[in-house]
Design an enzyme around this catalytic site. Sequence first.
Site, mmCIF file in Angstrom:
data_model
loop_
_atom_site.group_PDB
_atom_site.id
_atom_site.type_symbol
_atom_site.label_atom_id
_atom_site.label_comp_id
_atom_site.label_asym_id
_atom_site.label_seq_id
_atom_site.Cartn_x
_atom_site.Cartn_y
_atom_site.Cartn_z
ATOM 1 N N GLU A 1 58.240 8.345 44.208
ATOM 2 C CA GLU A 1 58.879 7.477 43.190
ATOM 3 C C GLU A 1 57.887 7.045 42.111
ATOM 4 O O GLU A 1 58.279 6.707 40.990
ATOM 5 C CB GLU A 1 59.469 6.210 43.832
ATOM 6 C CG GLU A 1 60.742 6.430 44.620
ATOM 7 C CD GLU A 1 60.498 7.174 45.931
ATOM 8 O OE1 GLU A 1 59.390 7.017 46.515
ATOM 9 O OE2 GLU A 1 61.389 7.934 46.344
ATOM 10 N N ASN A 2 56.613 7.051 42.437
ATOM 11 C CA ASN A 2 55.618 6.574 41.466
ATOM 12 C C ASN A 2 55.528 7.457 40.213
ATOM 13 O O ASN A 2 55.020 7.026 39.180
ATOM 14 C CB ASN A 2 54.227 6.436 42.110
ATOM 15 C CG ASN A 2 54.125 5.246 43.050
ATOM 16 O OD1 ASN A 2 53.328 5.242 43.981
ATOM 17 N ND2 ASN A 2 54.941 4.226 42.825
ATOM 18 N N ARG B 1 50.745 -6.807 40.004
ATOM 19 C CA ARG B 1 50.846 -8.280 40.009
ATOM 20 C C ARG B 1 49.467 -8.916 39.906
ATOM 21 O O ARG B 1 49.271 -9.906 39.209
ATOM 22 C CB ARG B 1 51.558 -8.754 41.295
ATOM 23 C CG ARG B 1 53.062 -8.705 41.181
ATOM 24 C CD ARG B 1 53.713 -8.702 42.523
ATOM 25 N NE ARG B 1 53.612 -7.387 43.164
ATOM 26 C CZ ARG B 1 53.960 -7.139 44.423
ATOM 27 N NH1 ARG B 1 54.421 -8.100 45.177
ATOM 28 N NH2 ARG B 1 53.855 -5.920 44.909
ATOM 29 N N TRP B 2 48.499 -8.319 40.566
ATOM 30 C CA TRP B 2 47.125 -8.827 40.512
ATOM 31 C C TRP B 2 46.654 -8.838 39.061
ATOM 32 O O TRP B 2 46.072 -9.824 38.597
ATOM 33 C CB TRP B 2 46.222 -7.937 41.372
ATOM 34 C CG TRP B 2 44.799 -8.398 41.487
ATOM 35 C CD1 TRP B 2 44.256 -9.158 42.479
ATOM 36 C CD2 TRP B 2 43.723 -8.106 40.571
ATOM 37 N NE1 TRP B 2 42.921 -9.369 42.237
ATOM 38 C CE2 TRP B 2 42.568 -8.733 41.080
ATOM 39 C CE3 TRP B 2 43.625 -7.371 39.380
ATOM 40 C CZ2 TRP B 2 41.328 -8.663 40.440
ATOM 41 C CZ3 TRP B 2 42.389 -7.310 38.737
ATOM 42 C CH2 TRP B 2 41.255 -7.941 39.262
ATOM 43 N N HIS C 1 44.769 -1.407 39.189
ATOM 44 C CA HIS C 1 44.580 -0.232 40.041
ATOM 45 C C HIS C 1 43.108 -0.059 40.404
ATOM 46 O O HIS C 1 42.771 0.322 41.524
ATOM 47 C CB HIS C 1 45.107 1.025 39.345
ATOM 48 C CG HIS C 1 46.607 1.037 39.229
ATOM 49 N ND1 HIS C 1 47.430 0.700 40.276
ATOM 50 C CD2 HIS C 1 47.429 1.334 38.181
ATOM 51 C CE1 HIS C 1 48.695 0.795 39.896
ATOM 52 N NE2 HIS C 1 48.719 1.171 38.623
ATOM 53 N N ARG D 1 56.923 5.962 36.905
ATOM 54 C CA ARG D 1 56.242 4.899 36.143
ATOM 55 C C ARG D 1 55.912 5.412 34.740
ATOM 56 O O ARG D 1 55.963 6.608 34.481
ATOM 57 C CB ARG D 1 54.964 4.511 36.877
ATOM 58 C CG ARG D 1 55.299 3.842 38.199
ATOM 59 C CD ARG D 1 54.082 3.242 38.836
ATOM 60 N NE ARG D 1 54.468 2.528 40.038
ATOM 61 C CZ ARG D 1 53.813 1.516 40.558
ATOM 62 N NH1 ARG D 1 52.701 1.095 39.986
ATOM 63 N NH2 ARG D 1 54.230 0.919 41.643
ATOM 64 N N ASP E 1 49.782 -1.861 47.479
ATOM 65 C CA ASP E 1 50.788 -2.570 46.690
ATOM 66 C C ASP E 1 50.140 -3.799 46.056
ATOM 67 O O ASP E 1 49.110 -4.271 46.516
ATOM 68 C CB ASP E 1 51.971 -2.990 47.578
ATOM 69 C CG ASP E 1 53.226 -3.271 46.764
ATOM 70 O OD1 ASP E 1 53.263 -2.898 45.580
ATOM 71 O OD2 ASP E 1 54.168 -3.862 47.321
ATOM 72 N N GLY E 2 50.770 -4.298 44.990
ATOM 73 C CA GLY E 2 50.328 -5.559 44.398
ATOM 74 C C GLY E 2 49.278 -5.402 43.299
ATOM 75 O O GLY E 2 48.843 -6.407 42.721
ATOM 76 N N ASN E 3 48.898 -4.168 42.985
ATOM 77 C CA ASN E 3 47.888 -3.967 41.929
ATOM 78 C C ASN E 3 48.372 -4.519 40.586
ATOM 79 O O ASN E 3 47.621 -5.177 39.861
ATOM 80 C CB ASN E 3 47.568 -2.479 41.755
ATOM 81 C CG ASN E 3 46.902 -1.886 42.977
ATOM 82 O OD1 ASN E 3 46.574 -2.601 43.922
ATOM 83 N ND2 ASN E 3 46.708 -0.578 42.954
HETATM 84 C C1 IPE Z 1 50.406 -0.175 44.145
HETATM 85 O O1 IPE Z 1 50.468 -1.337 43.361
HETATM 86 C C2 IPE Z 1 49.668 0.927 43.448
HETATM 87 C C3 IPE Z 1 50.322 2.230 43.426
HETATM 88 C C4 IPE Z 1 51.573 2.448 43.678
HETATM 89 C C5 IPE Z 1 49.509 3.358 43.064
HETATM 90 P P1 IPE Z 1 51.694 -1.575 42.367
HETATM 91 O O2 IPE Z 1 51.368 -0.932 41.046
HETATM 92 O O3 IPE Z 1 52.969 -1.134 43.012
HETATM 93 O O4 IPE Z 1 51.670 -3.153 42.197
HETATM 94 P P2 IPE Z 1 52.901 -4.104 41.859
HETATM 95 O O5 IPE Z 1 53.926 -3.900 42.927
HETATM 96 O O6 IPE Z 1 53.397 -3.706 40.489
HETATM 97 O O7 IPE Z 1 52.303 -5.472 41.865
HETATM 98 MG MG MG Z 2 54.553 -2.236 43.974
#
Ligand code: IPE
Ligand code: MG
Length: 194
Positions: free
Chosen positions: A85-86, A42-43, A55, A89, A38-40
């Site tokens: 759920e991904n 936002r990073w 990513h 996106r 998680d957090g990719n």
């Molecule tokens: C997790 O990071 C990566 C995957 C789900 C593959 P996110 O893409 O969910 O990062 P945030 O939550 O938008 O920061």
């Molecule tokens: Mg996320």
Amino acid sequence: MALLSRLRAVRIALGTRPSRRPEAPRSAVPESVAIIMDGNGRWARRRRLPTSAGHRAGAKALRRVVRAAGDMGVRDLTVFSFSTENWNRPQDEVDDLMVLFSELIDREVPDLDDEGVSIRFIGRLAQLDDALLAKIAEAEARTARHDRMRLFIAMNYGGRAEIVDAARRFVAEAGPDAPDEEFGRMARAPMCAH
Ligand code: IPE
Ligand code: MG
């Protein structure tokens, strides 16, 4: 990835950072660790970079975590990487993630093989595209004999999907009349990861 700094903090707390003490006390290391990526995004946003850069940075951080977990003596490491759920996106992001998974398998599996790590993919794999599935099967076969650490990568995973799949598998294996008073006892029998 915040996770890495947390892992580092745990290692410092345990006194297991390689620079301080190379051997972690065995009893202090969990046998099984699970990580939710998680957090990719936002990073990347914080750095005004595209999501794809987030990513890729997440994948790099994961590589360091996998190595650290192996060095610390973790036996099973599970990484939740792409949920059911991904798929919702933006299509560009999903496509980019699939390319990234494929690149990661190509790049990392030879190292994992050298490091004695076996890799298994879990989740609803049938929904992945055929080329990726072929790579997954090859990676699993290539590393199957290793037992220094087992790395489980969850792809197309989901809490609801797991419950439904487990119930379906139970009925398929035990028969439609099987759920009875013995159900609880039978349900605790080990199930294979796929
Ligand atoms: C997790 O990071 C990566 C995957 C789900 C593959 P996110 O893409 O969910 O990062 P945030 O939550 O938008 O920061
Ligand atoms: Mg996320």
